[in-house]
Every structure is written in C-alpha cells, then in structure tokens.
Write a protein that holds these residues in place. Structure first.
Motif, short mmCIF file in Angstrom:
data_model
loop_
_atom_site.label_atom_id
_atom_site.label_comp_id
_atom_site.label_asym_id
_atom_site.label_seq_id
_atom_site.Cartn_x
_atom_site.Cartn_y
_atom_site.Cartn_z
N UNK A 212 16.68 11.82 -14.47
CA UNK A 212 17.07 13.17 -14.08
C UNK A 212 18.29 13.19 -13.17
N UNK A 213 18.78 12.02 -12.78
CA UNK A 213 20.00 11.94 -11.99
C UNK A 213 19.78 11.69 -10.52
N UNK A 214 18.61 11.98 -10.03
CA UNK A 214 18.29 11.69 -8.64
C UNK A 214 16.78 11.50 -8.54
N UNK A 215 16.33 11.02 -7.41
CA UNK A 215 14.91 10.71 -7.29
C UNK A 215 14.54 10.57 -5.83
N UNK A 216 13.28 10.90 -5.53
CA UNK A 216 12.77 10.64 -4.19
C UNK A 216 11.96 9.35 -4.18
N UNK A 217 11.89 8.64 -5.32
CA UNK A 217 11.12 7.41 -5.41
C UNK A 217 11.88 6.22 -4.83
N UNK A 218 11.11 5.28 -4.30
CA UNK A 218 11.70 4.06 -3.73
C UNK A 218 10.82 2.86 -4.08
N UNK A 219 11.42 1.67 -3.97
CA UNK A 219 10.67 0.42 -3.99
C UNK A 219 10.71 -0.17 -2.59
N UNK A 220 9.57 -0.62 -2.11
CA UNK A 220 9.43 -1.14 -0.75
C UNK A 220 9.02 -2.60 -0.82
N UNK A 221 9.68 -3.43 -0.02
CA UNK A 221 9.42 -4.86 -0.01
C UNK A 221 8.89 -5.29 1.37
N UNK A 222 7.89 -6.18 1.36
CA UNK A 222 7.33 -6.72 2.60
C UNK A 222 7.55 -8.23 2.63
N UNK A 223 8.24 -8.69 3.66
CA UNK A 223 8.53 -10.11 3.82
C UNK A 223 8.00 -10.56 5.18
N UNK A 224 6.79 -11.12 5.17
CA UNK A 224 6.13 -11.58 6.40
C UNK A 224 6.07 -10.48 7.47
N UNK A 225 5.65 -9.32 7.06
CA UNK A 225 5.52 -8.18 7.96
C UNK A 225 4.21 -8.32 8.75
N UNK A 226 4.31 -8.27 10.07
CA UNK A 226 3.15 -8.45 10.92
C UNK A 226 2.59 -7.07 11.32
N UNK A 227 1.34 -6.84 10.92
CA UNK A 227 0.68 -5.56 11.18
C UNK A 227 -0.56 -5.81 12.03
N UNK A 228 -0.69 -5.16 13.17
CA UNK A 228 -1.86 -5.38 14.03
C UNK A 228 -3.16 -5.06 13.31
N UNK A 229 -4.19 -5.84 13.59
CA UNK A 229 -5.50 -5.63 12.98
C UNK A 229 -6.03 -4.23 13.29
N UNK A 230 -5.64 -3.68 14.42
CA UNK A 230 -6.12 -2.34 14.79
C UNK A 230 -5.63 -1.27 13.82
N UNK A 231 -4.65 -1.61 12.97
CA UNK A 231 -4.13 -0.65 11.99
C UNK A 231 -4.93 -0.64 10.69
N UNK A 232 -6.00 -1.40 10.64
CA UNK A 232 -6.89 -1.39 9.48
C UNK A 232 -7.79 -0.17 9.56
N UNK A 233 -7.82 0.64 8.50
CA UNK A 233 -8.70 1.81 8.43
C UNK A 233 -9.95 1.43 7.65
N UNK A 234 -11.11 1.55 8.28
CA UNK A 234 -12.33 1.05 7.66
C UNK A 234 -12.44 -0.45 7.86
#
Length: 396
Positions: A212-234
C-alpha cells in the motif's frame, strides 16, 4: 431521578462544556493522539481535550483512581461511552497499553507492576506495542522461538530472537511479548509473557513497507537483551494463558478505533456515485445489491459488537464471540473494498497524480492494505479453527 440518571446528566453537561467542537468531528489517521514519550498535538483544542480527559480519568473510566482511572462502575462507564458517542466525541488517547495490556495487569499483575506501568500508560506517558508474531511463528504462534534464558544470578532473562508485524514498534516505549523460557516443555507450556523496555541495549527496530506504500508494521530484533525477572507477568510457562486473556480485549480495543472514526471508508458514500451513469441510469444492478448487502452486514456487525461490549462489562466470557468477531470484521472489510474497486473500475486504481481524487487514491491504497487483513492478528484460517474447536466444540 435515579442515581444513574443524575450521573448521566452530570456527564452530559461535562462533555458539552469540555469537548471542543473540533473534537466532535470524524478523525483521520494523522489526527490520532497516541500516548507515549513522543506525545504531540496538532492543535490547541486537541491538547485541551487530551488533558481534560486525562485529569478526569476518562482514558479508562472504569479503572481505579489509584491507577489514573475515574473509578466508574460498569453502568457508569457505559453511560460515559453513550454520552461521548452521542456528541460524536473523539477518543482523547489511542493506546494499546490501556486497552489491551492494562486490563490484564489489573487482573494478573503484581502490585509493583501495576504501580510501575498502569499510571504512565493511562496518563499518556508510555506507548506500548505487541510482540507476538515471528517470521516462522505467525499462524502457529505457539511455535515461537524467541528465547529468554535466566542469567547466572537469576535476576534477569536474557532474550534473543525477533518479532515481526509489530505495529508501531518504532514509536513504542515498551513491548509486551511472548518468549520461550522452556524449550523442553510442550510448546504452549514453555512460553512466558514479559514486559520489555524498547530502549534497552540490544533492541533494534526495522520498519516494514507494504504494497500500500506505507505501513505501521515493524520487525524487532533482540540481541542479548536483559529483562528483569520482575517484568514477568504471571508465572514462567503461563504466558499462553496470559496472552489468551489479553486477546479477549483486542476486539474492544479495535472498537475504539471504529467509534473514533478511524479510517474505513463509508461504502455507501464512496460507492454510490460510481453505480450510476451520467444520465442517472443504474450501471450495474448487481453491484447495487452487493452494496446493500455490505451495508446490512456492517449494521449487523455493529449491533453484535455492542452486545459483546455489554457482556464484557457484565464480566461475561466473550472469548468465543471475540474470535468470531475478528473473522467477520476482516471478511467484511475485504468484501467492502473489493466491491468499491469493482464499482470504481479504473478510477479505483490510482496511485498518485492529479488525475484522481483524494478519495480515489485513498481507496486504492486501502484496498491493497486489505490483503493483509486476513493474516494480521491471527489468520482467518486460524480463527476458523479456533471457532470450530473452542466455540462449536467440533473434534480436532
């Protein structure tokens, strides 16, 4: 008058007094106010409407006041929505965090997660995106490969992999994502639900351009991204159940776009001029009949959507109906734009230039964009499988 009738009078008076005239007109994409760290306004009236609603807790009036809501009861929340619709008021903020993640955190989040995330998203200070689909895990989402491994001290997950078709990932501050924390378990059982700061080292985003010529979609890459355990939901391995709860709110979120006048052309307004010749004669009776069917289907969908919202407010399970509504809305939009293309003929194939009107150019791009509708948010084939198994109880 009853208590709820008095409440309606008060809400009506507040809206009439505080909603600017320009905020009572159908909205276009460029005028949508997306909350987040890049918050911006096109006009002073837009800013006033945003701030007035924010201070009253009207971004999510049913939320508790401690998290930025108005603390309305379900009946009061419905009255507010009815009165906002009555004056044609725009949504003051568009935020998937408020509409999709927020209800899940209210139900399943820890007290610390609620305090950290709910008020910022409610106040329009934090924009969220969804990280579910992957290049090889779209229709079969449970096959996702993005891995989250506990580090040696057990305080962080280290995430590697990537997500695709992430709406507005390049503009989001945070992502709620599904990751694999146990590769040895049954594939649904090894998935966890985490919250990721998009500014963390190792997160990179690449926009995707569509036909369509434009888009709001993206591709996201994670390279050894450190996320605190407290950010786990459930709990670890329960992400699949958390995601299913979140997707129950997706239809309600999409309804916010429809109520706010988000872009989807009026089939009658756009299509009718192309059905008649210069002398007023009807060109194709079959196209008129199809247009009537499109309009009737849209009205039936709107009434069913309203019923689903009432059921959600009554805390009833709408998971089966939500799956049906996603499928139906997708197929209806595809049918509408296919009809408009056929009715407009060559006038509906313009890409650029002064030979076509703005509406003709917009319809062409919207028609091309519908090619993604049966895939995004769960393919139509997957939705049919869900309906067959979970709604109709048919054997697998």
């Amino acid at each position: 008058m009853s208590e709820i009738e008095n409440f309606r009078v008060d809400i009506r008076q507040w809206l009439e007094t505080n909603c600017p005239a320009s905020m009572r007109k159908p909205i276009v994409p460029d005028e949508m106010v997306w909350g987040g760290s890049r918050l911006a306004f096109n006009s002073e009236e837009q800013r006033l409407w945003f701030e007035r609603c924010r201070e009253r807790g009207f971004f999510a009036p049913g939320w508790p006041a401690i998290y930025g809501g108005a603390g309305f009861s379900p009946k009061e929340e419905r009255v507010y929505e009815q009165e906002l619709a009555r004056i044609g008021g725009r949504q003051p903020q568009y935020n998937l965090g408020v509409w999709m993640l927020g209800p899940v955190l209210l139900e399943l989040g820890t007290p610390e997660q609620k305090l950290e995330h709910l008020r910022p998203m409610m106040r329009g200070e934090r924009r969220w995106c969804q990280g579910f689909s992957e290049p090889n895990a779209g229709s079969d989402l449970a096959s996702l490969k993005t891995a989250a491994k506990l580090d040696a001290d057990g305080t962080h997950y280290v995430i590697n992999g990537g997500k695709i078709w992430t709406s507005d990932g390049d503009k989001a501050d945070w992502m709620y994502a599904l990751v694999r924390t146990d590769s040895s378990a049954r594939k649904q059982d090894g998935i966890s639900f985490v919250l990721i700061d998009m500014q963390d080292p190792g997160v990179s985003v690449k926009p995707i351009e569509l036909i369509s010529g434009k888009s709001h979609f993206c591709q996201v890459f994670f390279d050894n991204v450190r996320v605190p355990v407290r950010n786990l939901v459930g709990k670890p391995g329960e992400g699949w159940a958390v995601a299913k709860k979140l997707l129950q709110h997706e239809r309600a979120a999409m309804a916010k776009f429809a109520e706010g006048g988000a872009p989807s052309h009026d089939a009658l307004e756009v299509g009718r001029p192309y059905l008649y010749a210069a002398d007023g004669a009807l060109r194709e009776p079959a196209l008129r009949d199809r247009l009537a069917q499109v309009l009737m289907d849209a009205q039936a969908f709107a009434l069913t959507s309203q019923r689903m919202k009432e059921q959600m407010m009554a805390r009833q399970d709408v998971s089966g109906l939500a799956a049906i509504m996603k499928l139906v809305q997708t197929e209806q939009e595809v049918a509408k734009y296919e009809l408009l293309q056929q009715a407009m003929g060559l006038r509906g194939l313009g890409w650029e230039g002064d030979d076509f009107s703005a509406d003709e150019l917009a319809v062409c791009r919207a028609w091309l964009n519908t090619k993604t509708y049966t895939i995004g948010g769960g393919t139509s084939e997957v939705q049919l499988n869900i309906i067959a198994k979970r709604v109709l109880g048919l054997p697998g």
